[in-house]
Design an enzyme around this catalytic site. Structure first.
Site, PDB file in Angstrom:
ATOM      1  N   TYR A 137     -13.872 -26.427  14.318  1.00 15.86           N
ATOM      2  CA  TYR A 137     -15.242 -25.948  14.151  1.00 15.86           C
ATOM      3  C   TYR A 137     -15.520 -25.475  12.726  1.00 15.86           C
ATOM      4  CZ  TYR A 137     -19.342 -22.969  14.342  1.00 15.86           C
ATOM      5  OH  TYR A 137     -20.549 -22.373  14.070  1.00 15.86           O
ATOM      6  N   LYS A 141     -18.033 -27.240   9.923  1.00 13.76           N
ATOM      7  CA  LYS A 141     -19.187 -26.513   9.395  1.00 13.76           C
ATOM      8  C   LYS A 141     -19.094 -26.349   7.875  1.00 13.76           C
ATOM      9  CE  LYS A 141     -22.185 -25.081  11.634  1.00 13.76           C
ATOM     10  NZ  LYS A 141     -23.458 -25.712  12.026  1.00 13.76           N
TER      11      LYS A 141
END
Length: 165
Positions: A137, A141
């Site tokens: 994640y 990002k």
């Protein structure tokens, strides 16, 4: 203004949609779900997948700005799923802005992109993006935020926000 909110049916996206309506903007929410609560207050709903550039383009007809909140969150899962949604989806948003002369893009990033293996206290936007991530994640990002900030120029004004959960 007519503004596209990707991930408009989510927690942050739906709050943004409501606020934009309150200030008098025309709002299009793009997300996977039906978002009937948003439809009932006047948000135009367009269902689709952020990784599908054609669906995204259909949703953005005549929009002048995009607020990009769509993303895959979590601390576990297949890295390819994070890549498809958070990186490829963001690339689709940037390409759409370029092809449609959409001049403003607000990207929802994550404070996890500056977190390495130690605690962060009193951090601000001057903290560098980490080079080591504990899950797919924050890695995805971080890549997406770098792309958005690199796209900033005279034709496309971009910003990345890092709201905390």
């Amino acid at each position: 203004m007519k503004i596209l909110v990707t991930g408009g049916g989510g927690f942050l996206g739906s709050a943004i949609c409501r606020r934009l309506l309150q200030r008098g903007d025309e709002v299009v929410a793009f997300q996977r779900g039906a978002a009937e609560a948003l439809r009932s207050i006047g948000v135009h709903i367009h269902r689709g997948d952020i990784s599908d550039a054609a669906e995204l383009g259909d949703a953005a007809r005549s929009c002048t700005a995009i607020i990009h909140t769509a993303g895959k969150a979590g601390i576990w899962g297949d890295a390819a799923d994070y890549q498809r949604c958070n990186v490829d989806g963001t690339q689709n948003v940037i390409a759409l802005c370029r092809s449609r002369s959409i001049s403003h893009l607000v990207h929802t990033s994550s404070p996890s992109i500056v977190h390495g293996e130690t605690d962060v206290e009193g951090g601000d936007e001057s903290l560098p993006i980490s080079s080591r991530f504990l899950s797919p994640y924050p890695a995805s990002k971080a890549e997406a935020e770098r792309m958005v900030l690199a796209a900033n120029d005279a034709e496309l004004k971009t910003t990345a926000l890092r709201p905390h959960l």
